[in-house]
Design a protein around this motif. Structure first.
Motif, PDB file in Angstrom:
ATOM      1  N   TRP B 152       3.292  15.793  -6.298  1.00 48.75           N
ATOM      2  CA  TRP B 152       2.541  16.408  -5.117  1.00 48.75           C
ATOM      3  C   TRP B 152       1.949  15.048  -4.363  1.00 48.75           C
ATOM      4  O   TRP B 152       2.039  14.908  -3.187  1.00 48.75           O
ATOM      5  N   SER B 154       3.095  12.141  -4.311  1.00 53.67           N
ATOM      6  CA  SER B 154       4.246  11.283  -3.595  1.00 53.67           C
ATOM      7  C   SER B 154       5.050  12.149  -2.246  1.00 53.67           C
ATOM      8  O   SER B 154       5.029  11.376  -1.215  1.00 53.67           O
ATOM      9  N   ALA B 155       5.128  13.331  -2.518  1.00 52.46           N
ATOM     10  CA  ALA B 155       5.576  14.068  -1.286  1.00 52.46           C
ATOM     11  C   ALA B 155       4.293  13.898  -0.167  1.00 52.46           C
ATOM     12  O   ALA B 155       4.985  14.021   1.184  1.00 52.46           O
ATOM     13  N   SER B 156       3.091  14.083  -0.654  1.00 49.34           N
ATOM     14  CA  SER B 156       2.306  14.165   0.656  1.00 49.34           C
ATOM     15  C   SER B 156       2.039  12.777   1.081  1.00 49.34           C
ATOM     16  O   SER B 156       2.386  12.531   2.505  1.00 49.34           O
ATOM     17  N   ALA B 157       2.250  11.579   0.339  1.00 48.66           N
ATOM     18  CA  ALA B 157       2.324  10.328   0.787  1.00 48.66           C
ATOM     19  C   ALA B 157       3.637  10.185   1.876  1.00 48.66           C
ATOM     20  O   ALA B 157       3.438   9.318   3.055  1.00 48.66           O
ATOM     21  N   LEU B 158       4.724  10.757   1.343  1.00 48.18           N
ATOM     22  CA  LEU B 158       5.874  10.523   2.217  1.00 48.18           C
ATOM     23  C   LEU B 158       5.655  11.276   3.659  1.00 48.18           C
ATOM     24  O   LEU B 158       6.028  10.491   4.700  1.00 48.18           O
ATOM     25  N   LEU B 159       5.027  12.398   3.699  1.00 52.14           N
ATOM     26  CA  LEU B 159       4.694  13.022   4.717  1.00 52.14           C
ATOM     27  C   LEU B 159       3.924  12.229   5.619  1.00 52.14           C
ATOM     28  O   LEU B 159       4.054  12.049   6.897  1.00 52.14           O
ATOM     29  N   ILE B 161       3.387   9.052   5.668  1.00 55.57           N
ATOM     30  CA  ILE B 161       4.135   7.597   6.122  1.00 55.57           C
ATOM     31  C   ILE B 161       5.096   8.120   7.263  1.00 55.57           C
ATOM     32  O   ILE B 161       5.005   7.390   8.392  1.00 55.57           O
ATOM     33  N   LEU B 162       5.806   9.375   7.209  1.00 61.69           N
ATOM     34  CA  LEU B 162       6.664   9.834   8.224  1.00 61.69           C
ATOM     35  C   LEU B 162       5.789   9.972   9.493  1.00 61.69           C
ATOM     36  O   LEU B 162       6.357   9.868  10.578  1.00 61.69           O
TER      37      LEU B 162
END
Lengths: 299, 164
Positions: B152, B154-159, B161-162
Motif C-alpha cells: 500500500w 509503495s503504491a501510494s508513493a508511486l502515485l 511521485i507520478l
C-alpha cells in the motif's frame, strides 16, 4: 392437536416424512386419510398407510437414507437427546405422534444402548375423539368417588384416545387429575402447553417415568385421580398399589385383549390380588368400529 | 495543488489499508466465534444433550458478530421447516469467509445428522479444522501485514511521485 380435524392430523403426520415420501403419502384419498391410523415404512420396501386392519401401499423403494432422514426429522435433528426412548424402539414426535422403530440394536452391558440401521418405522397418528368416553363415565363414577379403572385393548386399539377423553371429561366435571404422561402421547406437551385437550383441572407431569411420577404428583399436586398410560413394568404397578392405599383414584391403560388375558399375566397379578382396580374398560373392534364394555374385575 | 493531491492519495492509502485490516480482523473474529460456538455445541451434545433447535437458538443469542448471526439464521431456518443440513447451507450463504473455512462448514452440514457419536465427531472435527486454519492465519499474519503495508505504501508513493 386442538384442530380436531382428522385429515389435518394425517397431513401433519405426513409432514414428518422426507419430501418424496410426503408427496406419496398426501396422494392417499381424503376418505382414507381421515381413517388412517399409521404410516408404515420398510427399508427397501413400501410406504403404506394402515387403515383399519389393511395396509394401503403409497410408494415403493424406501431407501436407508430416507429412513435416517425420517429419524432425524422426528428427533428434531437431536437423536442424541432422544436416546432414552430410541433405545426402547420409539421416538416421540412433536405434535403428538409416535414413531416406532426397528433396526439393529446396539447392546452394552446387557442392555440396548442404541438403535442403528433402521429397517422399519411405524408413524402412529394420534387423534382426539372428544366425547368417545361420555357413555362410560357414569359407570366409572359414583357421586364424587371414582372407581379405579383399567383400560384394556391390544396395541393400536385406542386406549390412549379413550384415556385422554376420560381425563378431559373428569377434569371438565371438576375432578383434579394428575396425568403422568411418560411418553408425552396423552397431553402432547410442547413447551409446557398441552397440545391435546385434557381438561382445565389436569396437571400434567410430562416425560417422567410412571414409577417416579406417581409418588411425585401424589406428594405435590393433591390429585383426586392419577392417570397413566401403558403400564408395563413391575415398578409402575408398585407405585400404583402404593397410591391406591392413599385414597386417590387411578386410571391406567394396559395391553391386554380381555380381562381373562389380563388375569393370566403374572405381572398384573399383584394389582388384581390387592384389588387395586375395580373396573376394566375393554375395547373391542368389529368391522372397523370400536366398541367399549365395562367389566368388574373379580378378586 | 499537487501537495493537496499527494495528501489525498496518502489518506486514501491509509484508509484503504485500514479497511483491509478491519476486514481481516472481522474474519479472524468470525472464525474464532465459530470455533468457540462449535466447541460449545459439541460439549452441549455430549454432556447436556441439549436438543438442536434450542442449542442453535442459544448459540445465536450468546455469540456476537457474524458467528452469532449465522447460528441465529440456522435456528430460524430450522424453525421455518427446513431440514437442518438445508438450513445450515442457506445460512452459510450469508457468511463472508475465505474458501477454506467455508468448505469445512459446508462439509459439516452433512455431518449434523445421526446419533450422538456421529454428530459429536463431525462438530469436533470441524472445530479442529477451523482452529488449524486460524492458527495458520496467525502464523502468516505478521509477514502478510508487513507485505500489505509495504504494498500500500509503495503504491501510494508511486502515485504521489507520478503526480508530482
Amino acid at each position: 392437536m386442538r384442530t380436531g380435524k382428522r385429515g389435518s392430523r394425517y397431513e401433519a403426520a405426513a409432514a414428518i416424512l422426507p419430501s418424496r415420501l410426503r408427496q406419496a403419502a398426501l396422494e392417499l384419498p381424503a376418505e382414507l386419510q381421515k381413517a388412517a391410523e399409521e404410516l408404515r415404512l420398510r427399508t427397501g420396501g413400501e410406504l403404506t398407510a394402515l387403515v383399519g386392519e389393511e395396509e394401503f401401499p403409497l410408494c415403493g423403494d424406501v431407501t436407508a437414507e430416507e429412513m435416517e432422514t425420517l429419524c432425524d426429522i422426528a428427533a428434531d435433528f437431536s437423536r442424541y437427546a432422544a436416546m432414552e426412548t430410541l433405545r426402547e424402539g420409539y421416538l416421540p414426535v412433536r405434535g403428538g405422534f409416535r414413531l416406532g422403530l426397528c433396526g439393529t440394536v446396539v447392546m452394552k452391558v446387557g442392555a440396548a444402548s442404541n438403535l442403528r440401521h433402521i429397517t422399519s418405522a411405524a408413524l402412529r397418528i394420534g387423534r382426539e375423539h372428544p366425547g368417545v368416553a361420555e357413555p362410560l363415565l357414569p359407570r366409572l363414577t359414583e357421586g364424587r368417588r371414582f372407581s379405579n379403572t383399567l383400560i384394556l385393548s391390544p396395541p393400536g386399539g385406542g386406549k390412549t384416545t379413550l384415556l385422554r377423553d376420560l381425563v378431559r371429561l373428569l377434569s371438565n366435571g371438576g375432578w383434579r387429575i394428575a396425568l403422568v404422561d411418560e411418553r408425552g402421547e396423552v397431553a402432547v406437551c410442547h413447551q409446557g402447553i398441552p397440545q391435546m385437550d385434557v381438561g382445565p383441572r389436569t396437571d400434567v407431569l410430562d416425560g417422567c417415568p410412571k414409577a417416579l411420577g406417581i409418588p411425585m404428583v401424589l406428594r405435590a399436586m393433591n390429585p383426586q385421580v392419577i392417570a397413566v398410560d401403558e403400564v408395563t413394568a413391575r415398578e409402575d404397578i408398585r407405585s400404583m398399589t402404593m397410591a391406591a392405599g392413599c385414597g386417590v383414584g387411578l386410571l391406567a391403560t394396559v395391553h391386554a385383549g380381555s380381562v381373562e388375558e389380563l388375569c393370566e399375566r403374572p405381572l398384573y397379578r399383584e394389582l388384581l390380588e390387592h384389588r387395586v382396580f375395580r373396573l376394566a374398560v375393554c375395547i373391542h373392534r368389529t368391522e372397523g368400529q370400536r366398541h367399549y364394555s365395562v367389566e368388574e374385575l373379580a378378586e | 495543488m499537487k501537495l493537496m493531491g499527494a495528501l489525498c492519495i496518502a489518506c486514501g492509502a491509509v484508509w484503504g489499508r485500514w479497511q483491509q485490516l478491519s476486514a481481516q480482523r472481522r474474519r479472524r473474529e468470525t472464525v474464532r466465534g465459530l470455533i468457540a460456538a462449535l466447541r460449545q455445541m459439541a460439549e452441549e451434545i455430549r454432556i447436556a444433550r441439549t436438543p438442536m433447535p434450542q442449542l442453535l437458538s442459544c448459540l445465536g443469542r450468546s455469540r456476537g458478530g457474524e458467528a452469532g448471526r449465522f447460528f441465529h439464521a440456522v435456528a430460524a431456518g430450522l424453525e421455518s421447516g427446513h431440514a437442518l443440513p438445508e438450513a445450515w447451507r442457506l445460512a452459510l450463504a450469508d457468511l463472508s469467509l475465505p474458501d477454506e473455512p467455508m468448505t469445512v462448514l459446508r462439509e459439516l452440514a452433512a455431518g449434523l445428522s445421526g446419533d450422538e457419536e456421529a454428530v459429536y465427531r463431525a462438530v469436533t472435527l470441524a472445530a479442529d479444522a477451523l482452529e488449524r486454519q486460524a492458527l495458520a492465519w496467525e502464523r502468516q499474519r505478521p509477514e502478510a501485514e508487513r507485505r500489505g503495508n509495504a504494498l500500500w505504501f509503495s503504491a501510494s508513493a508511486l502515485l504521489v511521485i507520478l503526480l508530482i
